[in-house]
Motif scaffolding. Structure first.
Motif, PDB file in Angstrom:
ATOM      1  N   LEU A 161       0.818  -1.251  -0.049  1.00 29.42           N
ATOM      2  CA  LEU A 161      -0.042   0.234  -0.048  1.00 29.42           C
ATOM      3  C   LEU A 161       0.565   1.322  -0.054  1.00 29.42           C
ATOM      4  CD1 LEU A 161      -2.774   1.368  -0.180  1.00 29.42           C
ATOM      5  CD2 LEU A 161      -2.800   1.199   2.455  1.00 29.42           C
ATOM      6  N   ALA A 162       1.898   1.152   0.890  1.00 29.92           N
ATOM      7  CA  ALA A 162       2.891   2.534   0.792  1.00 29.92           C
ATOM      8  C   ALA A 162       3.461   2.632  -0.521  1.00 29.92           C
ATOM      9  CB  ALA A 162       4.269   1.965   1.745  1.00 29.92           C
ATOM     10  N   LEU A 183       7.144   7.943  15.053  1.00 28.08           N
ATOM     11  CA  LEU A 183       6.304   8.553  16.240  1.00 28.08           C
ATOM     12  C   LEU A 183       4.838   8.913  15.844  1.00 28.08           C
ATOM     13  CD1 LEU A 183       5.899   9.788  19.174  1.00 28.08           C
ATOM     14  CD2 LEU A 183       6.261  12.078  18.218  1.00 28.08           C
ATOM     15  N   VAL A 184       4.825   9.619  14.492  1.00 25.40           N
ATOM     16  CA  VAL A 184       3.421   9.783  14.031  1.00 25.40           C
ATOM     17  C   VAL A 184       2.557   8.377  13.612  1.00 25.40           C
ATOM     18  CG1 VAL A 184       2.307  10.869  12.094  1.00 25.40           C
ATOM     19  CG2 VAL A 184       3.956  12.057  13.514  1.00 25.40           C
ATOM     20  N   ALA A 185       3.512   7.629  12.993  1.00 22.66           N
ATOM     21  CA  ALA A 185       2.945   6.452  12.542  1.00 22.66           C
ATOM     22  C   ALA A 185       2.323   5.461  13.730  1.00 22.66           C
ATOM     23  CB  ALA A 185       3.710   5.438  11.823  1.00 22.66           C
ATOM     24  N   VAL A 186       3.052   5.440  14.681  1.00 23.93           N
ATOM     25  CA  VAL A 186       2.571   4.644  15.957  1.00 23.93           C
ATOM     26  C   VAL A 186       1.386   5.132  16.611  1.00 23.93           C
ATOM     27  CG1 VAL A 186       3.254   3.615  18.170  1.00 23.93           C
ATOM     28  CG2 VAL A 186       4.900   3.186  16.214  1.00 23.93           C
ATOM     29  N   SER A 222      -6.262   7.699   1.544  1.00 23.01           N
ATOM     30  CA  SER A 222      -5.267   6.936   2.251  1.00 23.01           C
ATOM     31  C   SER A 222      -5.525   6.432   3.516  1.00 23.01           C
ATOM     32  CB  SER A 222      -3.995   8.213   2.607  1.00 23.01           C
ATOM     33  OG  SER A 222      -3.696   8.663   1.372  1.00 23.01           O
ATOM     34  N   SER A 223      -6.288   7.004   4.134  1.00 19.69           N
ATOM     35  CA  SER A 223      -6.835   6.483   5.630  1.00 19.69           C
ATOM     36  C   SER A 223      -7.885   5.308   5.454  1.00 19.69           C
ATOM     37  CB  SER A 223      -7.700   7.600   6.338  1.00 19.69           C
ATOM     38  OG  SER A 223      -8.072   6.910   7.614  1.00 19.69           O
ATOM     39  N   TYR A 224      -8.488   5.399   4.470  1.00 19.15           N
ATOM     40  CA  TYR A 224      -9.393   4.036   4.313  1.00 19.15           C
ATOM     41  C   TYR A 224      -8.450   2.983   3.798  1.00 19.15           C
ATOM     42  CZ  TYR A 224     -13.492   1.770   3.207  1.00 19.15           C
ATOM     43  OH  TYR A 224     -14.656   0.744   3.171  1.00 19.15           O
ATOM     44  N   GLY A 225      -7.512   3.165   3.106  1.00 18.68           N
ATOM     45  CA  GLY A 225      -6.521   2.063   2.556  1.00 18.68           C
ATOM     46  C   GLY A 225      -5.775   1.586   3.926  1.00 18.68           C
ATOM     47  N   LEU A 226      -5.541   2.358   4.677  1.00 14.39           N
ATOM     48  CA  LEU A 226      -4.758   2.005   5.965  1.00 14.39           C
ATOM     49  C   LEU A 226      -5.879   1.104   6.800  1.00 14.39           C
ATOM     50  CD1 LEU A 226      -3.043   5.303   6.658  1.00 14.39           C
ATOM     51  CD2 LEU A 226      -1.823   3.222   6.195  1.00 14.39           C
ATOM     52  N   HIS A 261       2.052   3.684   7.119  1.00 12.07           N
ATOM     53  CA  HIS A 261       2.012   5.138   7.230  1.00 12.07           C
ATOM     54  C   HIS A 261       3.426   5.671   7.670  1.00 12.07           C
ATOM     55  CE1 HIS A 261      -0.383   8.200   9.913  1.00 12.07           C
ATOM     56  NE2 HIS A 261       0.798   8.880   9.499  1.00 12.07           N
ATOM     57  N   PHE A 262       4.422   4.888   8.454  1.00  9.21           N
ATOM     58  CA  PHE A 262       5.970   5.194   8.468  1.00  9.21           C
ATOM     59  C   PHE A 262       6.703   5.340   6.975  1.00  9.21           C
ATOM     60  CE2 PHE A 262      10.308   3.463   8.668  1.00  9.21           C
ATOM     61  CZ  PHE A 262      10.641   4.478   9.536  1.00  9.21           C
ATOM     62  N   ILE A 263       6.427   4.643   6.040  1.00 12.40           N
ATOM     63  CA  ILE A 263       7.345   4.538   5.071  1.00 12.40           C
ATOM     64  C   ILE A 263       6.822   5.693   4.149  1.00 12.40           C
ATOM     65  CG2 ILE A 263       7.435   3.571   2.661  1.00 12.40           C
ATOM     66  CD1 ILE A 263       9.022   1.953   4.984  1.00 12.40           C
TER      67      ILE A 263
END
Length: 187
Positions: free
Chosen positions: A59-60, A103-106, A149-153, A170-172
């Motif tokens: 997905l990334a 940090l943001v991803a987690v 993007s959020s829906y994909g996550l 999200h991190f990548i």
């Protein structure tokens, strides 16, 4: 009281705001999961399979390619975030970009996929995720892109069965985007 504009932000103030909001996001996510009577360690457990890597990395890759296409097709002013990402990443050391992305991803995935999506599903979670990315709300294209993007996550979280797939994705995305801003030449 006068409203602060993004151009008035200093790099230091932006970092303080980032760390404060991510800390708050983490606390809210943990409390929400505990109020759902779920085991936080189970939610954050590392999977016993590596299939989540394919979901997260796949997905990334799709999202980064789409973002690249959008940046070449859509006028730059339609994708403007008020210069926030530029201020955040432009002069940042690589190690700090990695830390910010992690940090943001987690924090965001724990709250949005781990807690909120569990309560209201991926659609409404994605709407809320797009709304909290307020710096994009002035333009419908980036707002729509944040929603998609959020829906994909949310989708890869459901498919992989682990929070680590959307965290990795999200991190990548944040890491590559931050590094692209850091090393971009010219204006």
């Amino acid at each position: 009281m006068k409203k602060a504009e993004p151009q008035q932000l200093t790099e230091r103030l932006l970092l303080i705001n980032l760390y404060f909001t991510q800390g708050l996001t983490l606390i809210i996510g943990i409390v929400w999961i505990l109020l759902q009577k779920r085991d936080l360690f189970e939610v954050l457990a590392l999977p016993d399979h590596l299939q989540f890597l394919w979901w997260g990395l796949g997905l990334a890759a799709i999202m980064l390619i789409m973002d690249l296409v959008l940046s070449h097709v859509i006028p730059q002013e339609s994708m403007d975030d008020g210069g926030i990402n530029e201020l955040l990443f432009r002069g940042r050391p690589i190690w700090h970009i990695v830390c910010i992305a992690a940090l943001v991803a987690v924090c965001e995935e724990l709250l949005f996929r781990g807690a909120i999506q569990h309560a209201i599903g991926p659609y409404w979670t994605s709407i809320l995720f797009a709304v909290i990315h307020i710096r994009y709300l002035r333009h419908w294209i980036p707002t729509g892109w944040v929603f998609v993007s959020s829906y994909g996550l949310g989708y890869i979280y459901l498919q992989s069965g682990t929070l680590w797939a959307p965290i990795l994705c999200h991190f990548i995305i944040d890491l590559v985007s931050g590094l692209a801003i850091r090393f971009r030449r010219g204006s």
